[in-house]
Write an enzyme that holds these catalytic residues in place. Structure first.
Site, PDB file in Angstrom:
ATOM      1  N   ILE A  71       0.838  -1.208   0.000  1.00 37.95           N
ATOM      2  CA  ILE A  71       0.000   0.000   0.000  1.00 37.95           C
ATOM      3  C   ILE A  71       0.872   1.257   0.000  1.00 37.95           C
ATOM      4  O   ILE A  71       0.600   2.204  -0.753  1.00 37.95           O
ATOM      5  CB  ILE A  71      -0.957   0.013   1.230  1.00 37.95           C
ATOM      6  CG1 ILE A  71      -1.786  -1.281   1.277  1.00 37.95           C
ATOM      7  CG2 ILE A  71      -1.858   1.246   1.206  1.00 37.95           C
ATOM      8  CD1 ILE A  71      -2.645  -1.560   0.076  1.00 37.95           C
ATOM      9  N   ASN A 100      -1.611   4.821  15.031  1.00 36.98           N
ATOM     10  CA  ASN A 100      -0.420   4.254  14.383  1.00 36.98           C
ATOM     11  C   ASN A 100       0.287   5.354  13.595  1.00 36.98           C
ATOM     12  O   ASN A 100      -0.308   6.010  12.754  1.00 36.98           O
ATOM     13  CB  ASN A 100      -0.835   3.102  13.462  1.00 36.98           C
ATOM     14  CG  ASN A 100       0.358   2.399  12.847  1.00 36.98           C
ATOM     15  OD1 ASN A 100       1.000   2.913  11.948  1.00 36.98           O
ATOM     16  ND2 ASN A 100       0.664   1.211  13.336  1.00 36.98           N
ATOM     17  N   CYS A 131       7.229  -0.689   8.308  1.00 38.83           N
ATOM     18  CA  CYS A 131       6.524  -0.790   7.022  1.00 38.83           C
ATOM     19  C   CYS A 131       7.532  -1.188   5.943  1.00 38.83           C
ATOM     20  O   CYS A 131       8.503  -0.469   5.716  1.00 38.83           O
ATOM     21  CB  CYS A 131       5.852   0.528   6.655  1.00 38.83           C
ATOM     22  SG  CYS A 131       5.099   0.443   5.019  1.00 38.83           S
ATOM     23  N   LYS A 166       6.039  -0.876  16.899  1.00 36.60           N
ATOM     24  CA  LYS A 166       5.647  -2.024  16.058  1.00 36.60           C
ATOM     25  C   LYS A 166       6.856  -2.507  15.266  1.00 36.60           C
ATOM     26  O   LYS A 166       7.407  -1.778  14.440  1.00 36.60           O
ATOM     27  CB  LYS A 166       4.501  -1.637  15.127  1.00 36.60           C
ATOM     28  CG  LYS A 166       3.960  -2.809  14.318  1.00 36.60           C
ATOM     29  CD  LYS A 166       2.653  -2.448  13.649  1.00 36.60           C
ATOM     30  CE  LYS A 166       2.094  -3.617  12.859  1.00 36.60           C
ATOM     31  NZ  LYS A 166       0.796  -3.291  12.262  1.00 36.60           N
ATOM     32  N   ASN A 193       4.967  -7.010  12.140  1.00 30.12           N
ATOM     33  CA  ASN A 193       4.460  -6.463  10.898  1.00 30.12           C
ATOM     34  C   ASN A 193       4.638  -7.541   9.812  1.00 30.12           C
ATOM     35  O   ASN A 193       4.968  -8.681  10.121  1.00 30.12           O
ATOM     36  CB  ASN A 193       5.201  -5.150  10.565  1.00 30.12           C
ATOM     37  CG  ASN A 193       4.369  -4.239   9.671  1.00 30.12           C
ATOM     38  OD1 ASN A 193       3.660  -4.712   8.774  1.00 30.12           O
ATOM     39  ND2 ASN A 193       4.443  -2.951   9.906  1.00 30.12           N
ATOM     40  N   GLY A 244      -0.150 -11.275  13.816  1.00 32.85           N
ATOM     41  CA  GLY A 244       0.354 -12.113  12.745  1.00 32.85           C
ATOM     42  C   GLY A 244      -0.465 -13.374  12.551  1.00 32.85           C
ATOM     43  O   GLY A 244      -0.290 -14.343  13.290  1.00 32.85           O
TER      44      GLY A 244
END
Ligand code: SIN
Length: 305
Positions: A71, A100, A131, A166, A193, A244
């Site tokens: 994304i 976030n 990310c 994260k 992640n 997850g």
């Protein structure tokens, strides 16, 4: 009667079930389907300083037991999140939400975290240093223990609420990163992640997603996530949020036995928008089945002793 209440960094949750960032929008979209107040909470879409269109399309590739996303932190920017998204959420959600935060520099993380941390609705700030879909941001900070710690220190200086970091599974030693984040003042760790992956289209003979690679998530990653939660729990004192591949109440209990104080459900929301509601509904029955009366008591139960 069973007790599903848990504590996450000093905030009590009715249950440990949260929706993960990037799979639940800003919450109000799902409130059209069911009362999202049944959740413990959720983490809203990763927010950056400026609006971002995200990566070129196609950005999704289907896989067995999961999917790849690329994304690229698409979001309307922190100004609009505060002025438009959070007021809409306030109309349908009475609980504290997790904000976030994404970024491309330490200054950006710190500025966005400060502004979101000042919002009354926000209970925790989740700093996304993981990310895999952007260059020079996200993962660039999350693969190096010192870089991750620098982000945490900067955010902690300006945020008065619990800061949760994260972490990425795309590293050789996730424990060392978690430990440095704890030393830098993090109040909690969320993991994992997505795992960097790719698919190739046999007809075009080219990668399916325009960015070539993306983050793989879904049921297939559950054992990897569980293992990393287990390892991190053994090495830090702060709470761990397990993420997850979770899709059932049984998975939630397994994650908590590994050491999670709460969990986030991600990819499963994309194939079944009711999955979080259904996990919350199923949890008491599954607890009874396994002789669990109080969820808090099973956190880390799979460890020695
Ligand atoms: C994205 O927006 O690319 C997904 C967010 C993430 O993987 O952290």
């Amino acid at each position: 009667m069973v007790n599903t209440k848990v504590d996450l960094c000093g905030i009590q949750l009715d249950n440990p079930v949260m929706a993960a960032s990037g799979t639940f929008g800003y919450g109000y979209e799902f409130a059209e389907l069911y009362d999202i107040n049944v959740l413990g909470s959720f983490s809203f879409k990763g927010t950056t300083l400026k609006p971002r269109f995200g990566n070129p399309t196609p950005r999704i590739a289907e896989c067995s037991e999961g999917l790849i996303n690329s994304i690229g932190l698409q979001n309307p920017g922190v100004d609009k999140v505060i002025s438009e998204e959070l007021p809409k959420l306030a109309e349908c959600f009475d609980k504290k939400v997790m904000a976030n935060v994404g970024g491309f520099s330490i200054e950006e993380y710190s500025e966005v975290a400060k502004r979101l941390g000042e919002c009354e609705q926000v209970g925790w700030v989740e700093v996304n240093v993981s990310c895999p879909n952007v260059h020079h941001g996200g993962l660039a900070f999350g693969t190096d223990p010192q870089a991750a710690a620098s982000v945490v220190r900067a955010v902690k200086e300006v945020v008065r609420k619990p800061v949760i970091v994260k972490l990425s599974p795309n590293v050789t030693d996730i424990v060392s990163i978690a430990v440095e984040c704890e030393k830098a003042g993090a109040d909690g760790i969320s993991l994992i992640n997505t795992l960097l992956g790719m698919r190739i289209n046999l007809k075009t003979k080219k990668p399916v997603v325009a960015n070539k690679m993306g983050g793989f998530s879904g049921p297939a990653v559950f054992p990897v996530a569980l293992r990393m939660v287990y390892q991190v729990y053994e090495n830090v004192k702060i709470p761990v949020v397990g993420i997850g591949g979770i899709r059932t109440a049984e998975d939630v209990i397994e994650m908590m036995l590994a050491g999670a104080s709460a969990v986030q459900i991600g990819a499963a929301n994309l194939t079944d928008p009711y999955v979080c509601r259904d996990i919350v509904r199923d949890l008491p029955e599954v607890m009874k089945k396994y002789g669990i009366t109080d969820l808090k008591e099973i956190i880390g139960g799979a460890h020695n002793g």
